[in-house]
Write an enzyme that holds these catalytic residues in place. Structure first.
Site, PDB file in Angstrom:
ATOM      1  NE  ARG A 133      -7.987  12.747   3.858  1.00  0.00           N
ATOM      2  CZ  ARG A 133      -8.052  11.458   3.489  1.00  0.00           C
ATOM      3  NH1 ARG A 133      -8.656  11.129   2.355  1.00  0.00           N
ATOM      4  NH2 ARG A 133      -7.543  10.513   4.242  1.00  0.00           N
ATOM      5  CG  ASN A 155      -1.844   1.179   1.263  1.00  0.00           C
ATOM      6  OD1 ASN A 155      -1.790   2.059   0.412  1.00  0.00           O
ATOM      7  ND2 ASN A 155      -2.706   1.222   2.262  1.00  0.00           N
ATOM      8  NE  ARG A 202      -6.263   1.790   0.261  1.00  0.00           N
ATOM      9  CZ  ARG A 202      -6.144   3.040   0.680  1.00  0.00           C
ATOM     10  NH1 ARG A 202      -4.937   3.532   0.936  1.00  0.00           N
ATOM     11  NH2 ARG A 202      -7.202   3.800   0.872  1.00  0.00           N
ATOM     12  CG  HIS A 239     -12.096   4.192   3.778  1.00  0.00           C
ATOM     13  ND1 HIS A 239     -12.668   5.328   4.305  1.00  0.00           N
ATOM     14  CD2 HIS A 239     -10.750   4.392   3.838  1.00  0.00           C
ATOM     15  CE1 HIS A 239     -11.714   6.170   4.685  1.00  0.00           C
ATOM     16  NE2 HIS A 239     -10.543   5.622   4.408  1.00  0.00           N
ATOM     17  CD  GLU A 250      -7.846  -0.365   4.490  1.00  0.00           C
ATOM     18  OE1 GLU A 250      -8.493   0.405   3.755  1.00  0.00           O
ATOM     19  OE2 GLU A 250      -6.927  -0.001   5.241  1.00  0.00           O
ATOM     20  CD  GLU A 289      -9.984  -1.558  14.087  1.00  0.00           C
ATOM     21  OE1 GLU A 289      -8.857  -1.757  14.596  1.00  0.00           O
ATOM     22  OE2 GLU A 289     -10.205  -1.661  12.869  1.00  0.00           O
TER      23      GLU A 289
END
Length: 879
Positions: free
Chosen positions: A707, A475, A559, A647, A845, A797
């Site tokens: 963001r 990634n 990814r 996502h 992921e 989480e």
């Protein structure tokens, strides 16, 4: 959609209209049927024939012009007077054609003259000409109605099975009593395809007469004489026992005559399960094969028999490449009714599958036929499950129902079928007497449904593709390279190591964790050792070689943030794919270039490994149009200005885990909140994304670390017009200086803000919680309610106090939190009285990328032609 024409008086010279159309194979089939033009140049080939680039008939291209004239300019009421065409190039399947008409003159008598132009690949002119039409003089506005639907019965679902069979050695197969032309044709077609090596058993003279009638050359085919079908069946079973053959195919004899010798206790081929029958059908209109059982052997099966029937069908489906089949247990109604015994059997079978007594599939019942195969019918009845509306296997209550269903599909719905009798050891047949036999022979001649053999060779082949395979996932970010090492297969992967290098070219830092999560490496690096992605990957490989010396990389999964509209599934990477992905850079300028840099670096490092692109946007390609668009002019939508969602790999992993934990919850209305430095939410129904908080870019929706999330576009106009900010300055502001960092003036890290205690930090958290709560309401509206809320990501989480504030006073949607469970980060954090389940599921992921990569490898292995093995010195990617 409301359409409105332009009258003669409204039309002005210079007016134009344009439509776009992608040419599909079905377009050519429809045109051939409608026009009678059967030129082979214009008709896509059947499976097994040499591939060719199919050319569209010129008049099909010309017909596209009439669609613009009749629908747009002038529109309804237009009549042709004349049309000229000059064809300069050809259109091919897959081309996007752009059709443009432009008014060049207006003549007396309501006559309008238009230039007509059709362009294709790269803007090349395919056809140009001049149209002369009578324009309408009366205004017409009408609502576009539904056209009658056309069904093109191409029967493509069996093509993949043929491809799988092509990769196998022919199976030595006994063909019992192939004494008619139809019965013999099936076996010899399979032999010609290289699927079986036949041994024909029957009356030798009748077999040769059948070959002559069917114009078949038996050549060196082995023929064993038998005086009667009964004797042929006995000899066929004996050849299996003698290991001269591995499967049996039924010819021109009654089923009972063959089964009598297969199921006899002494000398038969009985297995531990009850013998059952499966129709494997290619049904026009369905996007998958349909298996129906039992339709030929068990007349009135008991519950115990149905367990074997169901498991046999599941095993066959898996052998045919359906990874986890969806099984619908049929009855007349979808509710349990003691007066209808089949509903009781269905409910018990469903519960047995839930408890693991039936394995390898999702099973639901009772289901009426409409609820089993039609999603809308299931929703109308309020049935939500992984199976309802999407069943791939249908278990009939008895032979009568199954047989009628299969033959109605064959002779009324024009389905094509394979037939399979399943036991633990497997026996296979083709061709039944009478009318069904004729239908089977027709299918065989078309080469689209030869007998498929789930034999020991295939089992061995599949076992080989399921060996532990090493996969590296990458990634690549703007200043980081995340990586993980896995081994396993697509159904089960084991994470061996995971890590990342941050601060590329500035202050690089390496972390590496082992399978238990313990740190193996945690150190700063010299700048030159990780100045860019290439040097960083070299370092990653050296570190992994040191810690996992036995690993041999067979594939690298990447990814890729943006797959555009085109890519909804992971794909193997080619040079042409990289060129396509570069076109998406403007849609994800801070992610896509670095993803591509990681791919190109890995391709140089592992020239022999399979490289697979896994797209963050793919999970959201199931969006309905209304959740996929903006209220902007439609031409911008056509140019790619639409909601993509991101996502996706995280959501897919979470839903996969939820499905394993609680299939019922996973198939209901679920909102997943991926809360971290990047944050978004997704509305999921029946396991599919139907709405996302992120849209065209990763800036939309929730506030994130740096963001802003949802923002009035007027703010951007103000910044440009009154603050004199450039596009680059605005980009830096939105991507790097906003969100939690901008609000707090302190940090983008929620952990820092929770402990800071400053008014600005508290306000940043308050705003974050407010926006998440607001988005939950929006997602609930999209889903018409909510059954489960799942938290994942770094904040989701771990930040229990943030979760608590998000879930406060959520009784209005039926959610109440268990404070103690929430504080200890348990999986289920809602209390016992909560109608809505609240859960915390750790996302991964990298694991999702590894599974997708392995699935691509296994799919390629199952479909490629057998090829010489690489020598031991040609490793794919040894460290």
């Amino acid at each position: 959609m409301i359409r409105e024409n332009k009258t003669y008086d409204e039309i002005a010279i210079g007016d134009t209209a344009t439509v776009k159309r992608v040419l599909t194979a079905n377009d050519l089939y429809i045109f051939a049927n409608a026009s009678g033009n059967l030129n082979p140049l214009h008709i896509p080939k059947d499976a097994g024939e040499e591939p060719a680039e199919i050319i569209a008939p010129s008049m099909w291209v010309g017909a596209l012009v009439s669609s613009v004239l009749g629908n747009a300019l002038p529109g309804a009421g237009t009549l042709y007077r004349a049309q000229t065409f000059k064809f300069q190039n050809r259109a091919h399947v897959g081309d996007e054609l752009v059709v443009t008409v432009k008014v060049i003159d207006k003549l007396a008598g309501n006559i309008v003259v238009l230039n007509t132009l059709v362009t294709g690949r790269g803007g090349d002119t395919i056809a140009e000409g001049v149209a002369e039409v009578l324009a309408p003089i009366r205004k017409v506005r009408f609502e576009e109605g539904d056209m009658p639907k056309l069904l093109v019965t191409r029967h493509q679902h069996f093509d993949s099975l043929l491809a799988q069979a092509d990769a196998l050695e022919p199976l030595r197969t006994v063909v019992v009593a192939p004494e008619t032309d139809h019965a013999l044709a099936g076996a010899m077609s399979a032999a010609a395809r290289g699927i079986i090596h036949p041994i024909l058993i029957g009356d030798t003279e009748r077999i040769r007469q059948a070959a002559k009638a069917a114009n078949l050359d038996l050549g060196a085919t082995e023929i064993v004489h038998a005086g009667s079908p009964e004797e042929a069946a006995a000899q066929g079973v004996a050849l299996i026992h003698a290991r001269r053959a591995e499967a049996i195919m039924k010819g021109h004899l009654h089923t009972d005559e063959l089964l009598r010798h297969i199921v006899k206790k002494d000398g038969g081929l009985r297995g531990t399960r009850r013998l059952s029958h499966v129709f494997v059908m290619d049904v026009p209109g369905l996007d998958h094969m349909l298996l129906i059982s039992d339709a030929a052997i068990n007349i009135a099966p008991s519950l115990e028999d149905k367990v074997d029937i169901t498991q046999n069908a599941i095993d066959l489906a898996i052998a045919l490449g359906i990874k986890r089949p969806r099984v619908g247990i049929l009855s007349a109604v979808e509710t349990v009714n003691p007066k209808i015994p089949s509903t009781l059997d269905a409910a018990i079978l469903s519960k047995m599958a839930e408890r693991g007594q039936i394995k390898g599939a999702d099973v639901d019942g009772p289901l009426a036929m409409d609820n089993a195969v039609d999603v809308d019918a299931a929703r109308t009845k309020g049935i939500t499950s992984l199976v309802a509306g999407r069943a791939e296997i249908l278990i009939a209550p008895n032979l009568e129902a199954g047989n009628m269903l299969a033959k109605e599909l064959s002779f009324i719905a024009h389905a094509e079928c394979l037939k399979h009798r399943a036991r633990r050891t497997g026996a296979h047949y083709s061709d039944e007497p009478g009318r069904r036999r004729k239908g089977a022979a027709r299918v065989l001649r078309r080469r689209s449904a030869l007998p498929r053999l789930a034999d020991r060779k295939r089992n061995k082949h599949q076992a080989g593709s399921r060996r532990m395979t090493w996969v590296l996932t990458l990634n690549a970010g703007s200043s980081s390279l995340k990586f993980a090492l896995f081994r396993g297969h697509s159904a089960s992967v084991e994470q061996v190591a995971i890590g990342q290098i941050d601060g590329l070219g500035v202050a690089p830092h390496l972390t590496l964790r082992d399978a238990k999560g313990d740190k193996s490496e945690d150190r700063a690096l010299p700048e030159a050792q990780a100045r860019d992605h290439t040097s960083a990957l070299d370092l990653v490989l050296a570190v992994l070689k040191q810690h996992v010396p036995e690993a041999e990389i067979k594939a690298v999964g990447h990814r890729v943030v943006h797959g555009g509209v085109t890519y909804a599934v992971p794909v193997a990477i080619t040079s042409s794919l990289i060129d396509e992905l570069k076109a998406f850079v403007p849609l994800a300028p801070l992610h896509q270039p670095h993803n591509l840099a990681g791919i190109e670096t890995a391709m140089r490092a592992f020239p022999g490994a399979i490289q697979v692109a896994c797209f963050d946007t793919a999970f959201h390609r199931a969006h309905p149009w209304v959740n996929d668009t903006f209220a902007l002019p439609r031409y911008l939508y056509d140019k790619g200005v639409r909601r993509y969602g991101f996502h996706g790999l995280s959501y897919e992993y979470v839903m996969q885990n939820l499905r394993e934990m609680s299939p019922g919850v996973a198939s209901s209305r679920v909102v997943v909140a991926h809360l971290g430095n990047g944050a978004s939410m997704c509305a999921i129904r029946d396991g599919k994304s139907v709405g996302s908080s992120m849209g065209f870019s990763a800036l939309d929706g929730l506030p994130m670390g740096t963001r802003p999330g949802q923002l009035d576009p007027g703010v951007l106009l103000h910044l440009m017009q009154h603050e004199n900010m450039s596009a680059q300055q605005i980009s830096d502001l939105l991507y790097k200086e906003s969100g939690l960092k901008g609000l707090s003036g302190l940090s983008s890290d929620m952990r820092v803000l929770e402990t800071a205690g400053t008014p600005e930090a508290k306000q940043a958290i308050e705003y974050f919680v407010f926006r998440v709560r607001r988005e939950i309401g929006a997602m609930a509206a999209i889903l018409d309610g909510i059954d489960a809320l799942v938290f994942c990501g770094g904040i989701g989480e771990n930040a229990n106090r943030v979760r608590e504030r998000i879930c406060q006073n959520m009784n209005w949607i039926g959610l109440s939190l268990d404070e103690s469970r929430n504080c200890t980060n348990e999986t289920v954090i809602s209390d016992a009285n909560s109608r809505v389940k609240a859960l915390v599921i750790k996302t991964n992921e990298e694991a999702m990328i590894a599974k997708h990569t392995l699935a691509v490898i296994e799919s390629a292995t199952m479909t490629r032609q057998a090829a010489p093995q690489r020598s031991s010195t040609q490793n794919h990617g040894a460290f």
